[in-house]
Design a protein around this motif. Sequence first.
Motif, PDB file in Angstrom:
ATOM      1  N   MET A   1       0.834  -1.203   0.000  1.00 26.47           N
ATOM      2  CA  MET A   1       0.000   0.000   0.000  1.00 26.47           C
ATOM      3  C   MET A   1       0.871   1.257   0.000  1.00 26.47           C
ATOM      4  SD  MET A   1      -2.746   1.382   2.825  1.00 26.47           S
ATOM      5  CE  MET A   1      -4.083   0.284   2.438  1.00 26.47           C
ATOM      6  N   ARG A   2       0.508   2.189  -0.882  1.00 25.69           N
ATOM      7  CA  ARG A   2       1.212   3.476  -0.927  1.00 25.69           C
ATOM      8  C   ARG A   2       0.717   4.361   0.222  1.00 25.69           C
ATOM      9  NH1 ARG A   2       5.115   3.418  -5.196  1.00 25.69           N
ATOM     10  NH2 ARG A   2       4.258   2.083  -6.832  1.00 25.69           N
ATOM     11  N   ASP A   3       1.554   5.356   0.525  1.00 22.26           N
ATOM     12  CA  ASP A   3       1.041   6.388   1.435  1.00 22.26           C
ATOM     13  C   ASP A   3       0.044   7.281   0.712  1.00 22.26           C
ATOM     14  OD1 ASP A   3       2.520   5.596   3.698  1.00 22.26           O
ATOM     15  OD2 ASP A   3       4.293   6.690   2.978  1.00 22.26           O
ATOM     16  N   VAL A   4       0.473   7.770  -0.460  1.00 26.30           N
ATOM     17  CA  VAL A   4      -0.350   8.746  -1.182  1.00 26.30           C
ATOM     18  C   VAL A   4      -0.321   8.422  -2.677  1.00 26.30           C
ATOM     19  CG1 VAL A   4      -0.639  11.199  -1.765  1.00 26.30           C
ATOM     20  CG2 VAL A   4       0.206  10.546   0.514  1.00 26.30           C
ATOM     21  N   ILE A   5      -1.499   8.432  -3.282  1.00 29.98           N
ATOM     22  CA  ILE A   5      -1.581   8.385  -4.744  1.00 29.98           C
ATOM     23  C   ILE A   5      -2.051   9.748  -5.223  1.00 29.98           C
ATOM     24  CG2 ILE A   5      -2.798   7.417  -6.742  1.00 29.98           C
ATOM     25  CD1 ILE A   5      -2.996   4.782  -5.199  1.00 29.98           C
ATOM     26  N   VAL A   6      -1.300  10.324  -6.156  1.00 34.65           N
ATOM     27  CA  VAL A   6      -1.673  11.597  -6.771  1.00 34.65           C
ATOM     28  C   VAL A   6      -2.134  11.304  -8.196  1.00 34.65           C
ATOM     29  CG1 VAL A   6      -0.866  13.876  -7.509  1.00 34.65           C
ATOM     30  CG2 VAL A   6      -0.011  12.869  -5.374  1.00 34.65           C
ATOM     31  N   VAL A   7      -3.347  11.719  -8.512  1.00 34.09           N
ATOM     32  CA  VAL A   7      -3.920  11.476  -9.841  1.00 34.09           C
ATOM     33  C   VAL A   7      -3.716  12.722 -10.690  1.00 34.09           C
ATOM     34  CG1 VAL A   7      -6.006  10.893 -11.123  1.00 34.09           C
ATOM     35  CG2 VAL A   7      -5.638   9.958  -8.820  1.00 34.09           C
ATOM     36  N   GLY A   8      -2.712  12.698 -11.572  1.00 32.86           N
ATOM     37  CA  GLY A   8      -2.486  13.832 -12.462  1.00 32.86           C
ATOM     38  C   GLY A   8      -1.188  14.548 -12.155  1.00 32.86           C
ATOM     39  N   ALA A   9      -0.341  14.738 -13.180  1.00 30.29           N
ATOM     40  CA  ALA A   9       0.952  15.419 -13.023  1.00 30.29           C
ATOM     41  C   ALA A   9       0.935  16.769 -13.728  1.00 30.29           C
ATOM     42  CB  ALA A   9       2.087  14.543 -13.547  1.00 30.29           C
ATOM     43  N   GLY A  10      -0.154  17.511 -13.577  1.00 29.37           N
ATOM     44  CA  GLY A  10      -0.269  18.828 -14.211  1.00 29.37           C
ATOM     45  C   GLY A  10       0.292  19.923 -13.331  1.00 29.37           C
ATOM     46  N   GLY A  11      -0.462  21.002 -13.178  1.00 31.71           N
ATOM     47  CA  GLY A  11       0.026  22.142 -12.414  1.00 31.71           C
ATOM     48  C   GLY A  11       0.005  21.912 -10.910  1.00 31.71           C
ATOM     49  N   GLY A  12      -0.930  21.090 -10.408  1.00 24.76           N
ATOM     50  CA  GLY A  12      -1.107  20.954  -8.967  1.00 24.76           C
ATOM     51  C   GLY A  12      -0.593  19.656  -8.363  1.00 24.76           C
ATOM     52  N   GLY A  13      -0.821  18.541  -9.039  1.00 23.15           N
ATOM     53  CA  GLY A  13      -0.451  17.231  -8.478  1.00 23.15           C
ATOM     54  C   GLY A  13       1.010  17.111  -8.102  1.00 23.15           C
ATOM     55  N   PRO A  14       1.939  17.542  -8.986  1.00 31.06           N
ATOM     56  CA  PRO A  14       3.353  17.413  -8.653  1.00 31.06           C
ATOM     57  C   PRO A  14       3.770  18.230  -7.430  1.00 31.06           C
ATOM     58  CG  PRO A  14       3.072  17.640 -11.008  1.00 31.06           C
ATOM     59  CD  PRO A  14       1.733  17.914 -10.392  1.00 31.06           C
ATOM     60  N   VAL A  15       3.006  19.273  -7.100  1.00 29.19           N
ATOM     61  CA  VAL A  15       3.328  20.050  -5.894  1.00 29.19           C
ATOM     62  C   VAL A  15       3.135  19.171  -4.666  1.00 29.19           C
ATOM     63  CG1 VAL A  15       2.669  22.060  -4.510  1.00 29.19           C
ATOM     64  CG2 VAL A  15       2.681  22.206  -7.025  1.00 29.19           C
ATOM     65  N   VAL A  16       1.998  18.487  -4.610  1.00 30.67           N
ATOM     66  CA  VAL A  16       1.744  17.581  -3.486  1.00 30.67           C
ATOM     67  C   VAL A  16       2.770  16.453  -3.479  1.00 30.67           C
ATOM     68  CG1 VAL A  16       0.068  15.982  -2.483  1.00 30.67           C
ATOM     69  CG2 VAL A  16      -0.723  18.133  -3.499  1.00 30.67           C
ATOM     70  N   ALA A  17       3.060  15.917  -4.660  1.00 31.09           N
ATOM     71  CA  ALA A  17       4.018  14.810  -4.745  1.00 31.09           C
ATOM     72  C   ALA A  17       5.384  15.229  -4.230  1.00 31.09           C
ATOM     73  CB  ALA A  17       4.118  14.323  -6.192  1.00 31.09           C
ATOM     74  N   LYS A  18       5.834  16.403  -4.647  1.00 32.84           N
ATOM     75  CA  LYS A  18       7.156  16.897  -4.222  1.00 32.84           C
ATOM     76  C   LYS A  18       7.179  17.170  -2.720  1.00 32.84           C
ATOM     77  CE  LYS A  18       9.532  20.915  -3.229  1.00 32.84           C
ATOM     78  NZ  LYS A  18       9.160  22.024  -2.342  1.00 32.84           N
ATOM     79  N   GLU A  19       6.140  17.831  -2.220  1.00 33.04           N
ATOM     80  CA  GLU A  19       6.143  18.186  -0.798  1.00 33.04           C
ATOM     81  C   GLU A  19       6.105  16.935   0.085  1.00 33.04           C
ATOM     82  OE1 GLU A  19       6.755  21.041   0.413  1.00 33.04           O
ATOM     83  OE2 GLU A  19       6.576  22.272  -1.396  1.00 33.04           O
TER      84      GLU A  19
END
Lengths: 305, 591
Positions: free
Chosen positions: B1-19
Motif C-alpha cells: 500500500m502506498r502512502d499517497v496516490i496523486v492522480v495527475g501530473a499537471g500544475g497541482g499534483g506534482p506540488v503535493v508529490a514533491k512536498e
Amino acid sequence: MAKHSMTRRIFLARVGVLGAAVGSGILVPATAHAGSAGPISFARNDPAGLPGLEDLVELLRPLLAELSRDTLNGLTTFVVPGRDAYSRAQGTPRNEPGALDAKATDFMIESLDNFVPFPQQLAQPMAAALTTALSDLGIDLPGPLDDLLPGQVKDLDDALRVLLENDATIPLSLVIALLLNLVATQVNPLSVHGAFVSPFARLSFEEKAKAFELMERTDSDLVALLDTQLPEPLRGSVSGLLKFVAGALIEFAGFGAFTEYAVFDPRTKKLRGTPVGWRLSKFDGVADGWNELKGYYQGRTKVED
Amino acid sequence: MRDVIVVGAGGGGPVVAKELAARGLDVLVLEAGPRHAKPREEWTHFENDANNPLSGFFRFGPENRDKPAWFREWAQNSFLWQLSGVGGTTQHYYGNCPRAYPGVFAGYDGADKAAYDTKHLFPFSYDELVPYYEWVEATLPVQTAAMGTKEEVYFGGCETLGIPVQTRKTTTGASYRPQENAILQPGGNAGKTSDPNLLQYPKATGCTFCGSCFQGCMEPINAPRNRFAKRSTDNSYVPMAITADVWAGGGKRATLVTDAFVTRVHTSQGNGEPVATGVTWRDNATGDEHREDARVVVLAGGCTETPRLWLNSGLPNPNDWVGRGYTDHFFDWVIGSFDDYTGNSKGVGSSARCDFPGYGGLENVGLPPAIQAFSALLSDSGIRGQYTNGRGMLGPWDGPAGRPMGPELKELLAGGIDNLLNVLVITDDHVEAQNRVTRSVLPADANGPVAKVQFHQRQRSAKTLANREYLARKAAELLRGAGAKKVYRIDWAPLILHVQSSMRMGQSAATSVLDSSAEARWVKRLFVADNSALANGLGGPNPTLTAQAVATRTSEKIFQRYFDGDPWVTNESPVESTDSRVSMELSKLGL
C-alpha cells in the motif's frame, strides 16, 4: 413523380450529391440522350453489367470524397482567400497565396477524418438525420438535375443511405460537407448548380457568411430540425455540438492555414520550405532565441511584499 | 500500500508529490498522458506539431499520437484548451504568477469589499495563504519579468491610463507592472542572439526570448531539465518529486507512471462514512487495468477530468456541486495593429499586466501566426461586416466586435505578425452553478463516460458581464495609448483556459465540495489539489500560483491529519527547483 421522390431529389441536390453524381457521369440526365430509345440511367440498369446497389455505393464513395474536398475548399478559402478559383468565385480574389497553397483543406480533412474522436454512435445518427430530416423547402431544380428519372434518384438515394447508415466509419469530413451544402442551399437555392461540385463552394463570401450565421444562431431552425430527428438522449447534445462545430470549422481552418502543416516533414521534424502562413504574416520563423532583451521596466529586477 | 496516490501530473499534483515525497512518504503519481522526458527529441517549436489539439504533442490524448485525442463534449461555440502529459497545462502556459487579489478571501475588509464574488470567498484569509505563496515563489522560483519590445510598447500604453506602477507582490489597487513570472531571468547570451552556438547552456541561462512558450520550454539548449527557463511543473516540481531523496533530508523519491489513465477511485466504509482507499488505472497502450491502494488519494486531473472521475466513480454528490461553479475568467481578446515593430512573436508569451481589482485584469500576449489567426477567429459576435450574432458591441475599438475574416484577416496579418499587440481581457467572473461539468450522454470512451462542459457565454451575472465590458474598454484605451493605428475587439467565445473552481472549497457546505483543507466533505482521505479546488476565479489573476500555494497548504494538512507530521512551511526554507543536486540526479537518470 411521387412526392417522396421529389423531396429526395431536392435533398440530394441540396447536399451536393445529386449534382456531383451528374457531374461525374454516374447519373446521366434523360435529355442528354434525346433520340435514344429511352432514358438511360447509369450502370445499375445496364442489362449487360447488372451491377447492383453495392457497385453504386463503390462508385459513390470517391464521389463523396471529392464532394467533401470541394466543400472544404470553399470553407478554407472563405477563411483565408488566395489566388484560386474558389476565392475568385466568392468574390474575394487575392494576389498572394491563401488557404489552398497552405494545404488547409488537407489539414481539415486529415484532422476531421483521422483525429477527431467523434463517436460513430453520434456520426451515424447525424448522417441519418441529414439524409432523412429535411423537407422540401420549395427549391426549384432547373436544368439537368430536374431531368433525372425517379428511378435514378432512388438508386442514388439508396446508395447514399447504405453508405451512411451501414459503413463502419463515416468520414466526419463528409458529414460536415453535407451540412455546409445543405445550409448553402438554404441561403441561395441557385447554388445547386454551377461551377465546382459543392453548393457551398459556389456561394459568394457574403452568402457563406450567411450560412455560418444560420449555424451559429442559437435558435437556428436547421439545428433544431436536425436535433428533433435524433433519438434521446442524443437530442440536446447534437444541437449544442453543431454550434460548436460552426465555430470550430472557422477557427481551425485559420489555424491550419497559418501553420507549417504543408511543409513539415514528420520524420526529420524539419520544414521542406517556408510555410505560406509565415510569408503572409512576415513571421521570422522559429529559433532557440532572439536578440530581443530590452532590460527591466524602471530597472527593477525584484519586488518584495 | 502506498502512502499517497496523486492522480495527475499537471500544475497541482506534482506540488503535493514533491512536498510529501520530501517528508519521506511513499508517493505514486499517475499521469494520463505522455512523459515527454526528452523534449529536444520529442518537440519542435512548430505550431501544428505542438498545438494541434487533435494530433499535436500538446493535446488531450494518449502518448501514441497515431491514436485519436480523447473526446469531450462542448455544448456551445467554445474551445477547451487543455492537455495531458507531465506538466499538464503548465507545459504551454506563460509562467504568469500573480497572486490572487486579497478581496476574494474570507476576512477581507477593504473599502472595495463588495466588488468581489462575496458569495464564494476562500474559506481562509489572504494572510494565511501568504507563507504558501512565498514558499512556491521561492521554489519555482518566481522572478520579475524581463522586457522585450512588446512589453515596452505595452507599458507605453499603460503609462497613458492614469494608474500607478505596482512594486509589491500583493495587489491592492488598479496598477500595472511587469509580470511576476515562473521564468528564469536571462543570463549570458540569452535574449541577445539567435545563434544556437551562443545559446548552449551555460553560455546562455534562463529565458532566451525564443517566443515559443506555448510550444513548451526546452531552452537554453542542453540545459539540465530543472534549469529550463520556464518553470512548468515538468521542469520544476516533477524533477524535484522524483529526486526527493537527494535534496531533502529523509526524502523518498516519488514514483511517476505515465500513459496511465485513472478510471475509478475506490472507497470503503469507515465510521459510517466513505473513506478513499485507492484507484484503478488503465494503461493506454495495452488497455490493462491496475489497482493501487493508498492511505490518501489526491485528485489533480484538472477542472474537467477531476469531476468526471468523481462522477464515474459514483462518489457522493449530495448537494450537486461536483462539477459546478466552473470559472474561466470570461476572456476577451483585443488586438492592436501598429505601424512600427512590436516584437509580438518574440520573448515570453506574456511579461506585462494591468490589475483592476474588482474587475479583473489585462495582460499582453505575444503569439506566432497560427494561434494569432485562431485567436482572431474565435468570436461570439460573428464575422465583422457580415453578421453579429446579436452582439457586435461598439466601443473605443474600430467597428463592431467580431471576427476579422477572409480578406480582413489577411490584411490584419499582412501588416506583419510583429506589428501586432494582443491584450487578453481576464475578467473577474463570479462562480455560477450553471457553468459546469457533467457526464456526457454521448458514448463513453475507453476510460468511461466522457465529460460534457457547459458554459453560458451570455447569461453570466450582471457584475461579471459589466466587468468584462469595463476591461475591454480599458484594453482598447491601452492599445490606443500605445500607438495602435487600428484596434479590433474579438468578443471571444469561451476559450476555456484559466479554468477554476469546479470542485470548489468554500465557506458554505451547501455550495462547495471541499472543506477548508481541500478534503472532500463526504469522502475522508480524499483531497483535490488542482485548480478545481480553488474557491473562485481569484478576482482575475492567473490561477497557477494560487493553485500551487493551496496545494502546498493541502500537503501540510494531509501530513498533519493522516501521517501525524508537523507543518514545515513557516519553519523551514524551501529548496529552489534549480538546485544542482536535482540537476545531477536527473543527469544520472538520463533525464
